[in-house]
Design a protein around this motif. Structure first.
Motif, PDB file in Angstrom:
ATOM      1  N   UNK B  29      40.695  54.254  38.703  1.00 20.19           N
ATOM      2  CA  UNK B  29      39.476  54.031  38.032  1.00 20.19           C
ATOM      3  C   UNK B  29      39.886  53.850  36.407  1.00 20.19           C
ATOM      4  N   UNK B  35      36.545  51.164  41.238  1.00 18.79           N
ATOM      5  CA  UNK B  35      36.117  52.135  41.840  1.00 18.79           C
ATOM      6  C   UNK B  35      36.561  51.698  43.488  1.00 18.79           C
ATOM      7  N   UNK B  37      36.623  52.006  46.820  1.00 25.99           N
ATOM      8  CA  UNK B  37      35.915  52.298  48.045  1.00 25.99           C
ATOM      9  C   UNK B  37      36.919  52.366  49.142  1.00 25.99           C
ATOM     10  N   UNK B  99      35.721  45.538  43.009  1.00 25.02           N
ATOM     11  CA  UNK B  99      34.798  46.792  43.630  1.00 25.02           C
ATOM     12  C   UNK B  99      34.482  46.214  45.154  1.00 25.02           C
ATOM     13  N   UNK B 100      33.774  44.884  44.975  1.00 21.39           N
ATOM     14  CA  UNK B 100      33.076  44.409  46.138  1.00 21.39           C
ATOM     15  C   UNK B 100      34.260  44.203  47.495  1.00 21.39           C
ATOM     16  N   UNK B 101      35.416  43.854  47.064  1.00 21.10           N
ATOM     17  CA  UNK B 101      36.584  43.642  47.965  1.00 21.10           C
ATOM     18  C   UNK B 101      36.914  44.934  48.515  1.00 21.10           C
ATOM     19  N   UNK B 103      34.862  47.484  48.912  1.00 17.53           N
ATOM     20  CA  UNK B 103      33.794  47.850  49.966  1.00 17.53           C
ATOM     21  C   UNK B 103      34.057  46.969  51.180  1.00 17.53           C
ATOM     22  N   UNK B 104      34.312  46.002  51.185  1.00 19.46           N
ATOM     23  CA  UNK B 104      34.396  45.097  52.209  1.00 19.46           C
ATOM     24  C   UNK B 104      35.576  45.574  53.270  1.00 19.46           C
ATOM     25  N   UNK B 105      36.917  46.242  52.440  1.00 17.99           N
ATOM     26  CA  UNK B 105      37.917  46.743  53.245  1.00 17.99           C
ATOM     27  C   UNK B 105      37.466  48.011  53.899  1.00 17.99           C
ATOM     28  N   UNK B 107      34.765  49.079  54.948  1.00 16.85           N
ATOM     29  CA  UNK B 107      34.082  48.918  56.093  1.00 16.85           C
ATOM     30  C   UNK B 107      34.773  48.438  57.242  1.00 16.85           C
ATOM     31  N   UNK B 236      33.022  60.976  49.426  1.00 18.10           N
ATOM     32  CA  UNK B 236      31.760  61.039  48.566  1.00 18.10           C
ATOM     33  C   UNK B 236      31.889  62.211  47.782  1.00 18.10           C
ATOM     34  N   UNK B 239      34.264  61.265  45.010  1.00 21.77           N
ATOM     35  CA  UNK B 239      33.684  60.606  43.914  1.00 21.77           C
ATOM     36  C   UNK B 239      32.841  61.566  42.890  1.00 21.77           C
TER      37      UNK B 239
END
Lengths: 349, 306
Positions: B29, B35, B37, B99-101, B103-105, B107, B236, B239
């Motif tokens: 970061x 960030x 995930x 960041x969205x990628x 998150x997808x990874x 999941x 978590x 983080x």
């Protein structure tokens, strides 16, 4: 305001959705049974609930630029609070719903007021922490209230007859449709209001809003409370459709909301609605597909990923972010520009 | 007194796991503004990779454990580097999408672990027919001030201390460490000086992946099982450690990891007794985070890698 011409398609679609429980039509790939069968209606109702919940999340993420990882908390509030009130405390349904209405404003007001003192990633983390605290409370079952992993078996006695039983699924469907429409109208009114304009200004450039002389804080708090309040009612519908399950409190649940919104297209009129609907439908169909023989007979390398819906949806999400950042709602425009370009090329040659 | 000692050392052991995860997250970061995930997937895959190799070899308990740890580390490093090269690098200059990628990874990879190895926890290390699968000295206890402490806690703490010392020395005394430190402080300035900061991105992801996998393996020892939810549940807390410690600060992460581990253990024991509720430790950590952020929104340490 929508011009009459632009309103034609949504109004026709809404009319179709209203009469849908009377249509005994079989749509082979998308649905397991005819449209008027209870199973299909239940699935459609769930799709509509998530269309609404995704839109509530989009108010935060897409319109105000607030990346919250705690939206699941308020959805879960709508699942758990009425269930506990009706089952454990034996309240009447109106009393339980009145309590939900109060708490669904009070809780996000307090937690939002605290979390919004920080911005950006820190805000995301504080909301995640609060939601995680909610998850821990639910999982550890204090005083036997939440039922831990088992959830709560809802006491149906105080509920009106028309929401109970499989034959009445169509009423639940209409309730879900009403929820989605209500969220849409409220969100549209809010976005069109002067506060809504400030939200978008905050999303684009918060510093500029401050320079103009507005305090972003109360506007962000308003967006937070409104979005949470709307999500809580989606949770109540989930309670009627599915029941009490602790999975709605997890961080993964919030992440799926984020996926829905980005899948449909953030900050657009219908994007989140489409995303929430499509995601829920896909999730369900992929789950069914996973159980089918032709998948189960495949070699492991193909079978394992194909029988995990979340793997496929996660991969689809990554693909959307890479190749179509505007989500599903940008597809028509992309298609149009493709056609125009081809036409332009032909006329040029 | 003996309870307090036991709680303290167990808390430090837990804090050691948090530190290993948080240090990678914090560097990623701090340097790249991502960030990550998908870090949870590094933890889980590292733990499962280590478990998987123990199902394929027969050796003494020590040898198996060392082999498993090494394999998990390498696996985590390769996974981290691959994800940076394939998914993060093409989205350079699009931080939200990065960041969205992840998150997808997170999941997708989480679901993949679930699909491959199932929901049930696996005994770690896998040594069928043996009564105890860890080296026996690790299961034994050492008595300190009347508290009987399982020896594996000391292993976790020692590993974290070695990593902390190693990372600090690396950042301080090597050229690439210097570039990372400078990049965390002011990336555009470093780029303006003609140094390609992006070359360090893959490296930082590989290090983060390896350390997360190491935490996964150690968590396998700590809980004596690996399970598909391990990554998410540890992530978590990591983080929270990163936010409290300040992004990009290794020292800050270490202090915050110890604080979080101790608060969790103490609250779990003392408040659980008093409130008759087992969730007190986790909730206390959430409130610690909220409290720290409200008092010091930028975390405990300023944004400098040291």
């Amino acid at each position: 305001m929508m011009t009459p011409r632009r309103a034609v398609v949504p109004v026709l679609l809404l009319a179709l959705l209203i009469v849908l429980p009377f249509l005994s039509v079989d749509i082979p790939v998308l649905f397991g049974g005819p449209l008027d069968s209870p199973g299909t209606l239940n699935l459609l109702a769930l799709c509509l609930v998530f269309a609404g919940v995704a839109l509530s999340y989009d108010l935060l993420f897409g319109y105000t630029g607030l990346l919250s990882f705690g939206h699941a908390l308020y959805f879960a509030l709508g699942v758990y609070l009425p269930a506990i009130a009706v089952t454990e405390w034996e309240w009447s349904l109106p009393a339980a719903l009145a309590l939900l209405a109060v708490v669904a404003i009070a809780l996000p007001l307090v937690l939002g007021a605290v979390s919004l003192r920080v911005t950006g990633i820190a805000f995301a983390m504080v909301t995640l922490a609060f939601a995680q605290a909610g998850n821990v409370i639910v999982q550890t079952n204090p005083g036997g209230l939440t039922g831990g992993d088992e959830g709560i078996i809802l006491n149906f006695d105080p509920l009106p007859d028309f929401v109970v039983g499989i034959v009445n699924t169509k009423y639940l469907y209409w309730l879900a449709l009403g929820y989605a429409v209500a969220v849409f109208l409220i969100a549209r009114a809010a976005i069109g209001s002067s506060a809504g304009h400030v939200w978008r200004a905050i999303r684009d450039n918060e510093r500029r809003v401050e320079v103009i002389g507005l305090r972003p804080y109360p506007y962000k708090l308003l967006a937070f409370v409104l979005a949470s309040f709307l999500a809580a009612w989606g949770g109540f519908l989930w309670l009627l459709l599915i029941g009490v399950t602790p999975e709605v409190t997890t961080a993964t649940f919030t992440l799926t909301l984020l996926v829905m919104v980005v899948l449909g297209g953030t900050g657009t009129r219908f994007g989140a609605l489409v995303g929430g609907f499509a995601y829920t439908l896909l999730d369900n169909r992929l789950r069914n597909l996973a159980g089918e023989e032709r998948i189960q007979d495949l070699p492991d390398v193909l079978r394992v990923p194909l029988s995990e819906p979340l793997f496929l949806l996660g991969a689809l999400f990554v693909a959307i972010v890479f190749f179509a950042p505007g989500g599903i709602s940008s597809f028509p425009a992309r298609l149009r520009s493709l056609v125009y370009r081809r036409a332009a090329k032909e006329s040029a040659s | 007194m003996s309870t307090l000692v036991l709680l303290t050392i167990t808390g430090l052991g837990l804090g050691a796991l948090y530190f290993l995860i948080a240090s990678g997250l914090s560097l990623i970061y701090g340097l790249m503004g991502v960030l990550n995930f998908a870090h949870g997937a590094f933890i889980t895959f590292g733990a499962y990779a280590a478990w998987w190799i123990t199902t394929h070899v027969e050796a003494s308990a020590e040898a198996e454990l060392i082999l498993a740890t090494a394999f998990g580390l390498v696996f985590g490093a390769v996974l981290g580097a691959l994800i940076e090269l394939v998914f993060i690098r093409p989205l350079y200059r699009r931080p939200i999408e990065q960041v969205l990628v992840t998150v997808g990874l997170a999941l997708a990879l989480g679901a993949l672990v679930f699909g491959i190895w199932g929901a049930d926890p696996k005994l770690f290390p896998d040594r069928p027919g043996e009564e105890i699968s860890l080296p026996s000295w690790m299961i034994d206890t050492t008595t300190i001030l009347g508290a009987r402490i399982p020896n594996d806690r000391f292993v976790e703490i020692a590993v974290a201390v070695v990593v902390l010392a190693g990372l600090t020395a690396f950042l301080r005394f090597t050229r690439i460490g210097l570039i990372i430190r400078a990049g965390v402080e002011n990336r555009s300035m470093v780029t303006a000086l003609g140094i390609d900061v992006r070359k360090t991105f893959t490296f930082v992801f590989a290090v983060g992946g390896a350390l997360a996998a190491l935490a996964g393996v150690l968590s396998g020892i700590y809980f004596s099982t690996v399970d598909p939810g391990r990554g998410t549940s540890l992530l978590i807390f990591a983080f929270i450690v990163v936010v409290i410690g300040g992004f990009g600060s290794i020292g800050g992460s270490a202090v915050a990891a110890v604080a979080v581990g101790l608060v969790q253990q103490y609250a779990n024991y003392y408040a659980a007794d008093w409130l008759d509720w087992s969730g007190a430790g986790d909730v206390a950590v959430m409130f610690l985070l909220a409290g720290v952020l409200l008092l010091r929104p930028e975390g405990l340490a300023p944004k400098v890698a040291h």
